[in-house]
Design a protein around this motif. Structure first.
Motif, mmCIF file in Angstrom:
data_model
loop_
_atom_site.group_PDB
_atom_site.id
_atom_site.type_symbol
_atom_site.label_atom_id
_atom_site.label_comp_id
_atom_site.label_asym_id
_atom_site.label_seq_id
_atom_site.Cartn_x
_atom_site.Cartn_y
_atom_site.Cartn_z
ATOM 1 N N THR A 404 18.236 56.195 54.703
ATOM 2 C CA THR A 404 17.460 57.277 55.497
ATOM 3 C C THR A 404 17.989 58.795 55.531
ATOM 4 O OG1 THR A 404 16.220 55.763 56.570
ATOM 5 C CG2 THR A 404 15.939 57.994 57.232
ATOM 6 N N ILE A 405 19.342 58.558 55.975
ATOM 7 C CA ILE A 405 20.344 59.849 55.864
ATOM 8 C C ILE A 405 20.410 60.362 54.317
ATOM 9 C CG2 ILE A 405 22.351 60.811 56.243
ATOM 10 C CD1 ILE A 405 22.316 59.069 58.870
ATOM 11 N N ASP A 406 20.590 59.428 53.504
ATOM 12 C CA ASP A 406 20.952 59.878 52.147
ATOM 13 C C ASP A 406 19.451 60.414 51.447
ATOM 14 O OD1 ASP A 406 23.320 58.827 52.253
ATOM 15 O OD2 ASP A 406 22.869 56.932 51.167
ATOM 16 N N ASP A 407 18.327 59.853 51.886
ATOM 17 C CA ASP A 407 17.106 60.369 51.561
ATOM 18 C C ASP A 407 16.771 61.795 52.030
ATOM 19 O OD1 ASP A 407 16.790 58.235 50.085
ATOM 20 O OD2 ASP A 407 15.400 56.954 51.540
ATOM 21 N N ILE A 408 17.115 62.306 53.057
ATOM 22 C CA ILE A 408 16.879 63.345 53.672
ATOM 23 C C ILE A 408 17.604 64.474 53.546
ATOM 24 C CG2 ILE A 408 15.246 62.252 55.419
ATOM 25 C CD1 ILE A 408 17.543 62.999 57.370
ATOM 26 N N MET A 409 18.978 64.297 53.025
ATOM 27 C CA MET A 409 20.016 65.081 52.788
ATOM 28 C C MET A 409 19.525 66.033 51.740
ATOM 29 S SD MET A 409 22.305 65.074 55.058
ATOM 30 C CE MET A 409 23.842 65.857 54.514
ATOM 31 N N PRO A 410 18.858 65.898 50.705
ATOM 32 C CA PRO A 410 18.546 66.853 49.440
ATOM 33 C C PRO A 410 17.586 67.615 50.023
ATOM 34 C CG PRO A 410 18.700 64.425 48.549
ATOM 35 C CD PRO A 410 18.956 64.406 50.009
ATOM 36 N N SER A 411 16.584 67.174 50.993
ATOM 37 C CA SER A 411 15.701 68.215 51.656
ATOM 38 C C SER A 411 16.259 69.062 52.579
ATOM 39 C CB SER A 411 14.843 67.415 52.365
ATOM 40 O OG SER A 411 13.852 66.518 51.261
ATOM 41 N N LEU A 412 17.373 68.727 53.415
ATOM 42 C CA LEU A 412 17.972 69.713 54.150
ATOM 43 C C LEU A 412 18.710 70.548 53.439
ATOM 44 C CD1 LEU A 412 19.382 67.245 57.007
ATOM 45 C CD2 LEU A 412 17.796 69.116 57.252
ATOM 46 N N ARG A 413 19.502 70.242 52.436
ATOM 47 C CA ARG A 413 19.969 71.393 51.443
ATOM 48 C C ARG A 413 19.233 72.137 50.765
ATOM 49 N NH1 ARG A 413 23.567 66.513 50.332
ATOM 50 N NH2 ARG A 413 22.282 65.987 48.522
ATOM 51 N N GLN A 418 16.748 77.766 50.260
ATOM 52 C CA GLN A 418 15.647 78.303 50.540
ATOM 53 C C GLN A 418 15.559 79.568 51.645
ATOM 54 O OE1 GLN A 418 12.994 78.609 48.294
ATOM 55 N NE2 GLN A 418 13.732 76.453 47.157
ATOM 56 N N SER A 419 16.427 79.148 52.660
ATOM 57 C CA SER A 419 16.538 79.977 53.832
ATOM 58 C C SER A 419 17.159 81.325 53.322
ATOM 59 C CB SER A 419 17.421 79.703 54.988
ATOM 60 O OG SER A 419 18.428 78.992 54.604
ATOM 61 N N GLN A 420 18.052 81.259 52.164
ATOM 62 C CA GLN A 420 18.720 82.416 51.583
ATOM 63 C C GLN A 420 17.760 83.630 50.940
ATOM 64 O OE1 GLN A 420 22.053 82.675 52.277
ATOM 65 N NE2 GLN A 420 21.896 80.824 53.205
ATOM 66 N N ASN A 421 16.679 83.011 50.559
ATOM 67 C CA ASN A 421 15.631 83.846 50.044
ATOM 68 C C ASN A 421 14.689 84.319 50.870
ATOM 69 O OD1 ASN A 421 16.774 83.397 47.334
ATOM 70 N ND2 ASN A 421 15.460 81.502 46.859
ATOM 71 N N LEU A 422 14.582 83.894 52.148
ATOM 72 C CA LEU A 422 13.673 84.032 53.303
ATOM 73 C C LEU A 422 14.107 85.420 53.950
ATOM 74 C CD1 LEU A 422 11.122 82.968 54.511
ATOM 75 C CD2 LEU A 422 12.749 81.718 56.343
ATOM 76 N N SER A 423 13.164 86.211 53.946
ATOM 77 C CA SER A 423 13.382 87.473 54.622
ATOM 78 C C SER A 423 12.032 87.715 55.982
ATOM 79 C CB SER A 423 13.070 88.895 53.982
ATOM 80 O OG SER A 423 13.139 89.877 54.861
ATOM 81 N N LEU A 424 12.578 87.331 57.124
ATOM 82 C CA LEU A 424 11.637 86.991 58.025
ATOM 83 C C LEU A 424 10.824 88.208 58.482
ATOM 84 C CD1 LEU A 424 13.720 84.849 60.771
ATOM 85 C CD2 LEU A 424 12.120 84.148 59.045
ATOM 86 N N GLU A 425 11.467 89.647 58.094
ATOM 87 C CA GLU A 425 10.746 90.675 58.342
ATOM 88 C C GLU A 425 9.546 90.876 57.588
ATOM 89 O OE1 GLU A 425 13.775 90.241 58.166
ATOM 90 O OE2 GLU A 425 14.659 90.814 60.173
ATOM 91 N N ALA A 426 9.674 90.123 56.272
ATOM 92 C CA ALA A 426 8.638 90.173 55.188
ATOM 93 C C ALA A 426 7.321 89.379 55.554
ATOM 94 C CB ALA A 426 9.135 90.168 53.789
ATOM 95 N N LEU A 427 7.455 88.489 56.405
ATOM 96 C CA LEU A 427 6.355 87.483 56.898
ATOM 97 C C LEU A 427 5.788 87.941 57.932
ATOM 98 C CD1 LEU A 427 8.436 84.185 56.618
ATOM 99 C CD2 LEU A 427 6.901 85.190 54.700
ATOM 100 N N PRO A 428 4.221 87.530 57.917
ATOM 101 C CA PRO A 428 3.552 87.967 59.508
ATOM 102 C C PRO A 428 3.637 87.172 60.453
ATOM 103 C CG PRO A 428 2.209 86.656 57.859
ATOM 104 C CD PRO A 428 3.510 86.785 57.103
ATOM 105 N N LEU A 429 4.886 87.378 61.115
ATOM 106 C CA LEU A 429 5.427 86.701 62.353
ATOM 107 C C LEU A 429 5.784 87.650 63.539
ATOM 108 C CD1 LEU A 429 8.142 84.354 60.656
ATOM 109 C CD2 LEU A 429 5.807 83.805 61.277
ATOM 110 N N SER A 430 5.314 87.251 64.744
ATOM 111 C CA SER A 430 5.764 88.315 65.886
ATOM 112 C C SER A 430 7.225 87.912 66.170
ATOM 113 C CB SER A 430 5.052 87.338 66.998
ATOM 114 O OG SER A 430 5.387 86.309 67.391
ATOM 115 N N SER A 431 7.586 88.851 66.889
ATOM 116 C CA SER A 431 9.084 89.074 67.291
ATOM 117 C C SER A 431 9.537 87.806 67.877
ATOM 118 C CB SER A 431 9.387 90.027 68.233
ATOM 119 O OG SER A 431 8.750 90.016 69.374
ATOM 120 N N SER A 432 8.999 86.968 68.745
ATOM 121 C CA SER A 432 9.116 85.705 69.370
ATOM 122 C C SER A 432 9.286 84.645 68.360
ATOM 123 C CB SER A 432 8.060 85.481 70.484
ATOM 124 O OG SER A 432 6.760 85.203 70.073
#
Length: 951
Positions: A404-413, A418-432
């Motif tokens: 199970t750990i081996d299966d989920i590790m690729p998704s975590l990586r 993907q988080s490197q391409n994520l700009s939270l300011e560009a998404l319709p999110l509140s400050s909290s």
């Protein structure tokens, strides 16, 4: 006011033009024949007829056409008269908005005949019709002003007439001005003067520029209206051409509008689709929170079949929604077109795509965890640790967890990527919401590392839990009130057997029954060689095996001593401080010890243990309850029954409490309140690798400090001693570190010590190898100074630098427990002088050590100072690891000062002031690199360094 002045000026100019025109007409009028006058009248009527057919936008063009037609068919004299008429018309128009019209020719005032013959009238009517048709024809084909822009815009009245405002007054209904009748006055041949050069050149004058048109109040051309009139009232080819042009015009206007509407509709639909898909995915993930509500307080409810089924459905729908959102972004032509035309929206699109992929990855991780949870669910029903023939942990379960750990590790990586391409300011999110997502993203690396560690430790866990065969461990309880290097004095022991995860019944025994007997195997036994120079007691054995703060070393000593004294082989050793037992009591709650009517809680545990072990009243109660005559045998019977009751309660605890205890145990392994050593080298190496081995740090990539104390005076006074560590580290330009350490031990007797009053502490300070001792003070030199058999010590001051501070008259150290070097056991000892450390030979490979005795009378405070230099270890970066001794909570104050200026190493100063509960890495922040700095830049950087503090 300006408008009135402007109109007044125009009226004056118009009046002057009228007078001039009348005078010229009166001078030249007698020379004109009746036919010429008639011809001029016909031209005027033609212009009037043209004005009735033209709209407001074409009046000036028709007037110009009529004037030029007259010039082509009439003589130079008639052309001059028409020019003067145009000038008069322009002047009247400038004078104001009053409508002006050209009247039909009337009998002149000079006495011309007022009646015409029928033939003349017929010719007159025919001429008028021809003039009208000619004017209309030329007006349709007349080119716009094409003269050189270098010419004056108002160089002549005719040119001025060409540039009149488009909103021209209706000439057909305008009343006649008296002066215009002179246009019909007959002119004598030759009397008409040649036009002036300026007026001739102005006939082809240019149209006014845009600023000039704005000043004159001009409007844009009205050619669309003209096309519309031609399409409605024209005939033949003219109407067809107008219709075609109008159609082209409508298409040219409507196509961009319709295209824009279509694109806008597509954009709105795409945005609505993406928003709906993303919202649906988030709602499905949030549904998991309500499904597993209460799992934090009841962890075993996570394995309920109904909850797992609901969670699987929500995760599947969430994954589908996020995948659809991702595919919409990837395959939408509109989005790709938008990015190509408007690159500034690339960040928003990339962030939306990354967020969709992260949502899909999270859903996939959950879907892969559900089957593992379903397989483990049957094992989390009923008591987990009770005696049973059914294994709690099997190799198949461990293999399932590994897969199970081996299966989920690729998704975590992938989530981290993907988080490197994520700009939270560009998404319709509140400050909290943005803050919550940011916190989750920051946890991801730690989560991935923890899973990787768990994956590697699963094999070790199988060995520790006795999956392949039962494991037996020596268990020692450590009394932190009698502090020893690994955590406390070990006066009790027991054997713990674990088979396939289940714990067998367990009890503690008093080590005195083994070592304090007449035939004890410890008689004459000396401490191991590395500790023999300072170890003070005879008959070394298991109870004193806790000699090193490096637990793998102490664990090996304990196993060897146990096998020698008891003759039993064990697979490892587990040492516990009272803090771990208190954490267990916080989970399972208070317990009542049978027969004693005593309720033990996390708050009174140590006090009640000391009462029954060391207080005469407590010992007597044990004799009565358990029917034992020997007070020595009865002294720890309560402790043994408490341990048995506690473990039985844990073995039958519900799964929620077992999981909570396991969580506390992992934390206490990090803080060294649980210490484990095993005989299997592979498992032991994994424990050390991940910080669960209780070892001394031997790294040479960073600086280190480990202060280890050992209470060696048969007293429980350690619980009343505060340990304060103050270390100032000054870095030099090469990265070397000069330490100035103050170790303060403040002993305040607030309760029973059950032993000798004086606190005799053997202190060892471990630092990196190759460290050079610079100075030291406060260590007992072994040279008597005062007190005991010597004269009494001064009542207020003993040492010149106030190393020891006591209440007046209490500098007497008193008696000490018998030692190998004590020639007069039981006598009061003198107070020795103090100085630098007396031991500089390390007992730990890879560490330098400075140590010696530190003696603190009751209610006194002593300050030990030490200075040493650590050569550069990691050039360009400095860090200090301060390790915590098990069983203690020292107060730490560390200051790291960079060289002056601090730009030499690119490091800023750092200050840490905290209560240590685990090892602590202190690392100063790096300054922004800016290459070589001038004086001003260096000063600016210096201002950001931590200020130098006095010690």
């Amino acid at each position: 006011m300006l408008i009135n002045d402007y109109h007044s000026k125009r009226e004056a100019e118009a009046e002057a033009d009228r007078h001039r025109s009348l005078e010229e007409a009166s001078l030249t009028g007698p020379g004109l024949s009746e036919g010429e006058v008639e011809q001029a009248s016909q031209q005027l009527e033609g212009r009037e007829a043209a004005s009735h057919l033209a709209d407001e936008d074409t009046v000036k063009l028709q007037s110009m056409a009529a004037a030029r037609a007259v010039e082509q068919r009439a003589s130079e004299e008639a052309r001059a008269a028409i020019e003067r008429a145009a000038a008069t018309w322009s002047s009247l128009l400038r004078a104001g908005p009053a409508p002006v019209a050209f009247p039909a020719a009337a009998p002149d005032s000079a006495g011309q005949p007022g009646t015409q013959s029928l033939e003349q009238e017929s010719r007159s009517q025919k001429g008028k019709e021809e003039a009208r048709k000619a004017a209309l024809s030329e007006a349709e084909t007349l080119p716009l002003a094409s003269a050189s822009p270098a010419k004056s815009v108002l160089a002549s009245p005719l040119a001025e007439a060409e540039t009149l405002p488009l909103a021209t007054p209706n000439l057909a209904t305008a009343p006649a001005e008296p002066g215009l009748a002179q246009l019909a006055t007959p002119l004598q041949p030759g009397q008409l003067a040649e036009p002036e050069p300026e007026k001739q050149s102005s006939r082809e004058g240019a149209r006014p520029t845009a600023p000039a048109r704005r000043r004159l109040g001009l409007r844009p051309p009205q050619w669309p209206r003209r096309l519309w009139k031609q399409a409605r009232h024209g005939t033949g080819r003219q109407r067809l051409k107008a219709l075609v042009l109008l159609a082209i015009l409508l298409l040219g206007v409507s196509l961009p509008i319709v295209g824009g509407l279509v694109v806008g509709l597509q954009a709105y639909l795409t945005y609505s689709t993406l928003r709906g898909q993303a919202s649906a995915g988030v709602e499905h993930l949030l549904a998991l929170k309500s499904i597993f509500n209460g799992v934090k307080s009841h962890p075993s409810s996570f394995f309920e079949a109904s909850k797992l089924n609901q969670a699987a459905q929500e995760l599947q729908q969430a994954r589908q929604s996020f995948s659809e959102a991702r595919d919409t972004i990837d395959h939408s032509a509109l989005i790709h077109t938008l990015i190509s035309l408007l690159p500034q929206y690339q960040v928003q699109v990339n962030s939306a795509r990354a967020a969709a992929q992260i949502g899909a990855d999270v859903s996939l991780i959950g879907l892969k965890l559900i089957p593992a949870a379903r397989s483990l669910a049957p094992h989390f029903q009923g008591p987990l640790l009770s005696d049973s023939n059914k294994p709690l942990v099997t190799q198949d379960m461990l293999d399932l967890l590994s897969r199970t750990i081996d299966d989920i590790m690729p998704s975590l990586r992938d989530i981290e990527a993907q988080s490197q391409n994520l700009s939270l300011e560009a998404l319709p999110l509140s400050s909290s919401q943005r803050q919550q997502v940011q916190q989750l993203l920051q946890v991801l690396p730690m989560l991935r590392q923890s899973l990787a560690q768990a994956r590697e430790l699963l094999g070790a866990a199988g060995w520790l839990l006795g999956v392949d065969k039962p494991r037996t461990y020596l268990v020692q309880t450590m009394d932190r009130s009698e502090l020893r290097p690994a955590g406390g004095f070990t006066g009790q022991y027991g054997e713990l057997t674990i088979n396939a995860g289940r714990i067998a019944p367990f009890s503690l025994r008093d080590i005195s029954f083994v070592e304090y007997t007449s035939g004890s195997p410890t008689l004459g036994q000396l401490a191991p060689e590395p500790y023999r120079s300072w170890w003070p007691f005879a008959n070394w054995g298991l109870r004193d095996s806790n000699l090193s703060a490096d637990f793998p070393t102490s664990g090996q000593l304990a196993i060897q001593a146990y096998q020698r004294e008891v003759g039993r082989h064990v697979d490892g050793i587990i040492a516990l401080t009272p803090f771990f037992i208190e954490h267990v009591l916080q989970v399972i709650g208070p317990i009542t010890v049978p027969g004693y009517n005593e309720t033990i809680t996390a708050q009174n545990l140590e006090d009640r243990l000391h009462f029954y072990q060391l207080d005469s009243e407590g010992v007597r109660k044990q004799q009565i309850v358990q029917h034992v005559d020997d007070s020595g045998q009865a002294r720890k019977l309560f402790t043994s029954r408490l341990a048995q009751t506690l473990l039985d309660r844990v073995r039958h605890a519900p799964p929620d409490e077992i999981l909570a205890i396991a969580h506390e145990a992992l934390y206490d392994l990090k803080t060294k309140d649980i210490e484990i050593y095993v005989t299997d080298p592979r498992v032991e190496q994994l424990l050390i690798q991940y910080g669960y081995g209780g070892q001394i740090d031997r790294s040479t990539s960073h600086d280190g400090l480990f202060i280890v104390q050992a209470n060696l005076n048969a007293t429980k006074a350690s619980q009343y001693v505060r340990t304060l560590i103050h270390d100032v580290v000054t870095l030099d330009a090469s990265g070397g570190a000069t330490h100035y350490l103050q170790l303060r031990l403040a002993y305040t007797d607030t309760g029973p010590v059950y032993g000798y009053d004086t606190y005799r502490d053997y202190v060892r300070i471990y630092v990196p190898p190759n460290s050079k001792l610079l100075s030291g003070d406060g260590f007992d030199s072994g040279t008597p100074l005062c007190g005991g058999p010597l004269p009494a010590c001064n009542a207020t001051v003993v040492y010149p630098h106030d190393e020891l501070m006591c209440p007046p008259g209490q500098y007497q150290p008193g008696a000490a427990s018998p030692t190998l070097s004590d020639e007069n056991p039981g006598d009061w000892h003198p107070l020795d002088s103090v100085g630098p450390p007396t031991n500089t030979v390390s007992d730990i490979a890879g560490r330098a050590m400075f140590g010696g005795w530190v003696v603190v009378p009751k209610n006194c405070t002593i300050t030990v100072t030490l200075s040493w230099y650590v050569p550069p270890l990691n050039k360009g970066h400095y860090a200090l690891l301060v390790q915590r001794q098990a069983g203690t909570y020292p107060e730490l104050d560390v200051t790291i000062l960079p060289p002056d200026p601090c730009s030499q190493l690119g490091l800023a100063g750092t200050h840490v002031d905290t209560l240590m509960s685990s090892d602590l890495l202190v690392s100063p922040r790096s300054l922004a690199s800016g290459g070589s700095q001038g004086h001003g830049q260096a000063a600016a950087s210096q201002s950001s360094c931590y200020p130098r503090l006095g010690v």
